[in-house]
Scaffold this motif. Structure first.
Motif, PDB file in Angstrom:
ATOM      1  N   ALA A 280      64.054  68.317  17.790  1.00 27.54           N
ATOM      2  CA  ALA A 280      64.979  67.656  18.496  1.00 27.54           C
ATOM      3  C   ALA A 280      64.365  67.231  19.925  1.00 27.54           C
ATOM      4  N   ASP A 281      64.981  66.248  20.622  1.00 27.51           N
ATOM      5  CA  ASP A 281      64.631  66.092  21.997  1.00 27.51           C
ATOM      6  C   ASP A 281      65.086  67.439  22.915  1.00 27.51           C
ATOM      7  N   ARG A 282      64.148  67.614  23.775  1.00 26.17           N
ATOM      8  CA  ARG A 282      64.285  68.557  25.036  1.00 26.17           C
ATOM      9  C   ARG A 282      63.691  68.452  26.073  1.00 26.17           C
ATOM     10  N   VAL A 283      63.946  68.862  27.101  1.00 22.87           N
ATOM     11  CA  VAL A 283      63.227  69.021  28.438  1.00 22.87           C
ATOM     12  C   VAL A 283      62.742  70.367  28.589  1.00 22.87           C
ATOM     13  N   VAL A 284      61.384  70.290  28.954  1.00 27.73           N
ATOM     14  CA  VAL A 284      60.962  71.694  29.681  1.00 27.73           C
ATOM     15  C   VAL A 284      59.922  71.568  30.601  1.00 27.73           C
TER      16      VAL A 284
ATOM     17  N   GLY B 169      69.054  70.054  18.469  1.00 30.01           N
ATOM     18  CA  GLY B 169      69.852  68.771  18.358  1.00 30.01           C
ATOM     19  C   GLY B 169      71.403  69.126  17.936  1.00 30.01           C
ATOM     20  N   GLN B 170      71.690  70.127  17.737  1.00 30.48           N
ATOM     21  CA  GLN B 170      73.247  70.507  17.229  1.00 30.48           C
ATOM     22  C   GLN B 170      73.612  71.491  18.168  1.00 30.48           C
TER      23      GLN B 170
ATOM     24  N   LEU C  27      72.939  67.300  26.535  1.00 29.36           N
ATOM     25  CA  LEU C  27      71.623  68.017  26.427  1.00 29.36           C
ATOM     26  C   LEU C  27      70.742  67.965  25.109  1.00 29.36           C
ATOM     27  N   GLY C  28      71.383  66.738  24.378  1.00 29.49           N
ATOM     28  CA  GLY C  28      70.438  66.209  23.431  1.00 29.49           C
ATOM     29  C   GLY C  28      70.998  66.378  21.981  1.00 29.49           C
TER      30      GLY C  28
END
Length: 859
Positions: free
Chosen positions: A150-154, A375-376, A408-409
């Motif tokens: 899933a999409d995330r930002v780091v 993603g959940q 938050l995606g």
């Protein structure tokens, strides 16, 4: 549906405008490429997107009416870039009556790589600013692209280490390939993780957009020919993070801070890392609902209250306070709480020590928390005090958790519920969730758990994504000038439908269709509004979705939140606006095609908020082939006086007083203005907000300060009247605001109880004295026969009464807008747009939003 249907796709998530045009083949679920183009557009997406789209369709010989689907890159990417594409797509799709399908901007990059012959393991690394990236891994084979996470930002450093570690572990036989615009900054950092693809494969492309749309069609995730399924209101950007204000709020609340939030000072010894500020009172600003219940992010100071309620409603499965407190600082968690006044009959039924709470006068009556992973969002806990049930608390709490999770995606929601709890299961089913299995002996007493799952859209609620419900049977007449208010909920906002601005309407059972018919949009700050005006100047509809509830707990407007909420609400607001106007005209339906023009506020205001309205209006005007009219927001406030007095006309002196502006203007004619004087620092509205914040009265400050001031003595405290005798018509509010805050702090330091009504009344008197003095100067200098007001502060009763007295003394006509038209609304924008339409003053597709605009300059 046209005989040959096409899909228009575009993306502006980074510094490239990508556009694709494809023919839709329903039999094969295929999107056959017709044309594609990519254009570098550094900070020029809003001025170039539709210009390029229009040119591409002309060159391909495709008419706008042949577009059955608009496909847009949802991000993640530049927040502004994503919103420009999203708002434009929403406007175009809504005006066309077409499906709006969103695809991941990262997936688009992966499909572009696939089309260029790349196979094997791939990582797309997109720039997220702040030394962060959006990293997503894929597997590419001859059949297509398979997303692996899933999409995330780091942080870029963390992402590079993760990918490099995977490569060195030998987990896969083939080498990792890397692409994405994040490599422009971090190529050296990511080089050890694998092979960097050529730079021409780093950005989204038109071809990649069409392939991503085709893949969604073939997998059943989308149907570009189904406009009902893909209502433009339902689509939202991918953010992967909360706004900065919300993130900082969570950090503060995660600390166990024994602060008395009513005063902003410590009830116990302060910690080294904490100091009292005006922001500490903002938590009290959250507005209660009709049941007197306030919803706020859960703070560590209430961990004991949650634990106490846990033991009451969860039995042996209850968490203790330490477990609750440990959850709050985690970036992948979101927790909300519901509070009720401690004065209610049921208020003492929950919480530690008989409902005691660190926030005086309130008690915890509900809580919910979720964990976002892959993603959940997994709902960890949800509980409501039994004495406060059947007030919709659980629904509100889970909606807020889900809304945060969406940012938050997350795209889906899951939870466990006891197999014997049929009522809870029915409740979750009403939110669109369904059973997917059981966990045997899951609970401490060995009862089975039913696992339930569903899309976030249902959990958040259809209204939260902009769908305007049928309000016709719900409206109730209010006391203010015959305004009818609809309790429709759009994107979680209160939707107000003002139907009685125009005094002429009262005598008309239904309006006659007088051309031109103009729909105008206003999004300069924290109100999403739309209105329709006819050729006689009658407002056929005037709809406002207020964001106050979202900004109130921060004590002021948060620009990033305002922009996000405009994207969520704008389709629903325009839908309702068209529906109300149709009813007014006695028509079954009113569409964008029935309009003659589209107006929009282009300046001044918050740029991120204005961009949404401007991009949406341009998209709709282009799709419906209607002229676009740009409107100066300040001129709109002048025209607001025509709403209450249709015969109002220049010359006049206008006092514009709002949260962002304080000025006196000589209106020599419509469109002919001279600014006589303006504030050199704070505006009047800002000063009211800051004083209210210092007193812990809530937001917006104007109404609450006025309400308190009505009970006080305006002569009790001698606050300064800055520049009252300056000899010119400039204003300064900063010194007054500082004087009031200093007085408040000194009184608290001395241990004296604040006389809030006297403080408010004295502050208000200081503001009004200066405003009236300068207004008198302006009237004498210009010899204008009329004086009028504009702006949110124009609703202040003390100010209105003072101007009535002044104008009576000077024998000058006083014109004031109705209270409902003082704040930001689209009715006033529509009236300006009508005049400019008749003058042929149209704007082009390259129009952009502007934070500032000179009222004296023609536009």
């Amino acid at each position: 549906m046209p005989e040959t249907a096409y899909a228009l796709a575009f993306d502006t998530a980074n510094e490239v405008i990508s556009i694709g045009l494809g023919r839709l083949n329903a039999a094969a679920c295929a999107v056959e490429p017709v044309a594609a183009v990519e254009v570098a557009a550094h900070r020029a997406s809003n001025t170039q997107l539709l210009v390029r789209v229009d040119a591409l369709l002309r060159e391909a010989g495709v008419e706008r009416g042949q577009l059955a689907c608009v496909c847009v890159g949802r991000g993640p990417g530049s927040f502004t870039g994503v919103r420009i594409a999203m708002a434009t797509a929403k406007g175009a799709a809504q005006a066309l009556g077409a499906a709006l399908v969103g695809v991941s901007s990262l997936d688009v990059v992966a499909w572009h790589a696939w089309a260029s012959g790349v196979r094997g393991r791939l990582a797309v690394v997109a720039d997220a600013m702040r030394k962060e990236v959006y990293p997503v891994r894929y597997a590419l084979d001859d059949a297509g692209v398979c997303r692996l996470e899933a999409d995330r930002v780091v942080k870029a450093q963390v992402a590079a280490q993760e990918l490099a570690g995977e490569a060195s572990s030998g987990a896969a036989a083939d080498a990792l390939q890397l692409t994405g615009d994040g490599l422009a900054k971090y190529a050296e950092l990511f080089a050890p993780a694998g092979t960097l693809l050529p730079e021409e494969l780093w950005a989204p492309t038109g071809r990649g957009l069409l392939l991503a749309l085709q893949d969604a069609w073939r997998t059943g995730a989308a149907d570009p020919l189904d406009a009902q399924r893909h209502n433009p209101a339902f689509l939202l950007p991918v953010y992967t993070r909360l706004s900065d204000a919300e993130e900082n709020e969570r950090i503060r609340l995660a600390k166990n801070d024994p602060k008395n939030l009513a005063t902003g000072v410590q009830d116990a010894a302060p910690r080294r890392d904490q100091r009292a500020t005006m922001h500490d009172t903002a938590v009290l600003n959250a507005r209660p609902d009709e049941h007197g219940i306030t919803y706020k992010p859960l703070d560590a100071a209430h961990a004991e209250d949650v634990a106490a309620m846990e033991s009451q409603v969860m039995g042996s499965d209850a968490w203790n306070a330490a477990l609750v407190a440990d959850e709050l600082p985690r970036a992948d968690r979101t927790w909300w709480a519901a509070y009720a006044s401690g004065e209610g009959p049921d208020a003492g039924s929950a919480g530690s020590e008989g409902g005691a709470s660190p926030v005086r006068g309130t008690v915890l009556v509900g809580y919910a928390g979720g964990m976002v992973i892959d993603g959940q969002v997994q709902i960890l806990k949800i509980g409501t005090d039994p004495a406060w049930r059947r007030r919709g608390i659980a629904r509100q709490l889970i909606s807020r958790v889900a809304s945060d999770a969406r940012d938050l995606g997350a795209t889906t929601c899951s939870l466990e519920v006891r197999a014997s709890n049929a009522g809870a299961q029915a409740f979750y089913e009403s939110l669109g969730m369904h059973s997917i299995g059981k966990r045997p002996h899951y609970y401490s007493d060995r009862e089975d758990a039913v696992i339930m799952e569903g899309p976030l859209q249902g959990v958040i609620g259809s209204s939260a994504v902009g769908g305007a419900a049928d309000a016709k049977a719900l409206r109730a007449v209010t006391e203010d000038a015959g305004i009818q208010e609809s309790p429709v909920d759009v994107a979680g906002m209160t939707l107000r439908v003002d139907e009685a601005h125009d005094a002429q309407k009262a005598a008309q059972p239904a309006a006659q269709l007088e051309r031109p018919l103009i729909l105008a949009i206003e999004s300069s700050c924290d109100e999403t509004a739309a209105a329709i005006v006819d050729g006689e100047g009658n407002l056929l509809s005037d709809v406002v979705a207020s964001q106050i509830d979202f900004h109130s707990r921060f004590g002021g407007v948060v620009p990033e939140i305002a922009s996000r909420k405009h994207i969520e609400a704008i389709c629903g607001v325009c839908d309702e606006c068209l529906d109300v106007a149709a009813q007014r005209l006695g028509m079954e339906r009113l569409t964008w095609a029935d309009l003659d023009g589209v107006g929009v506020t282009y300046a001044p205001g918050l740029v991120g908020a204005l961009v949404v309205g401007v991009a949406f209006a341009k998209g709709a005007a282009w799709a419906a082939d209607k002229p676009l009219v740009g409107v100066n927001h300040l001129e709109g406030h002048m025209y607001a006086n025509k709403i209450g007095a249709p015969d109002f006309a220049p010359p006049a002196v206008v006092s514009l007083v709002s949260g962002g502006n304080t000025m006196l203007v000589h209106m020599r004619g419509w469109g002919d203005y001279r600014v006589l004087g303006a504030t050199i620092d704070d505006a009047v509205g800002e000063a009211f907000d800051k004083v209210a914040k210092a007193l812990g009265l809530g937001y917006p400050g104007g109404p609450v300060v006025s309400a308190q001031g009505a009970k006080g003595n305006p002569k009790a405290i001698e606050f300064p009247r800055a520049m009252m005798h300056s000899g010119d018509m400039r204003f300064s509010l900063s010194g007054l605001k500082t004087a009031v805050v200093t007085y408040i702090n000194n009184e608290r330091a001395a241990g004296r109880e604040l006389n809030v009504p006297d403080i408010c009344a004295s502050f208000e008197a200081a503001v009004v004295d200066v405003q009236v003095k300068k207004a008198e100067m302006a009237l004498r200098e210009t010899d204008a026969p009329t004086f009028c007001l504009g702006g949110g502060v124009a609703a202040n009763p003390v100010l209105r009464a003072a101007y009535e007295k002044l104008c009576k003394k000077m024998r000058v006509r006083l014109v004031m807008p109705p209270l409902s038209a003082c704040g930001d609304n689209a009715g006033m924008i529509a009236l300006v747009a009508l005049d400019r339409f008749r003058q042929g003053k149209f704007y082009g597709l390259e129009t952009d939003a502007q934070a500032h605009a000179d009222l004296e300059q023609e536009y």
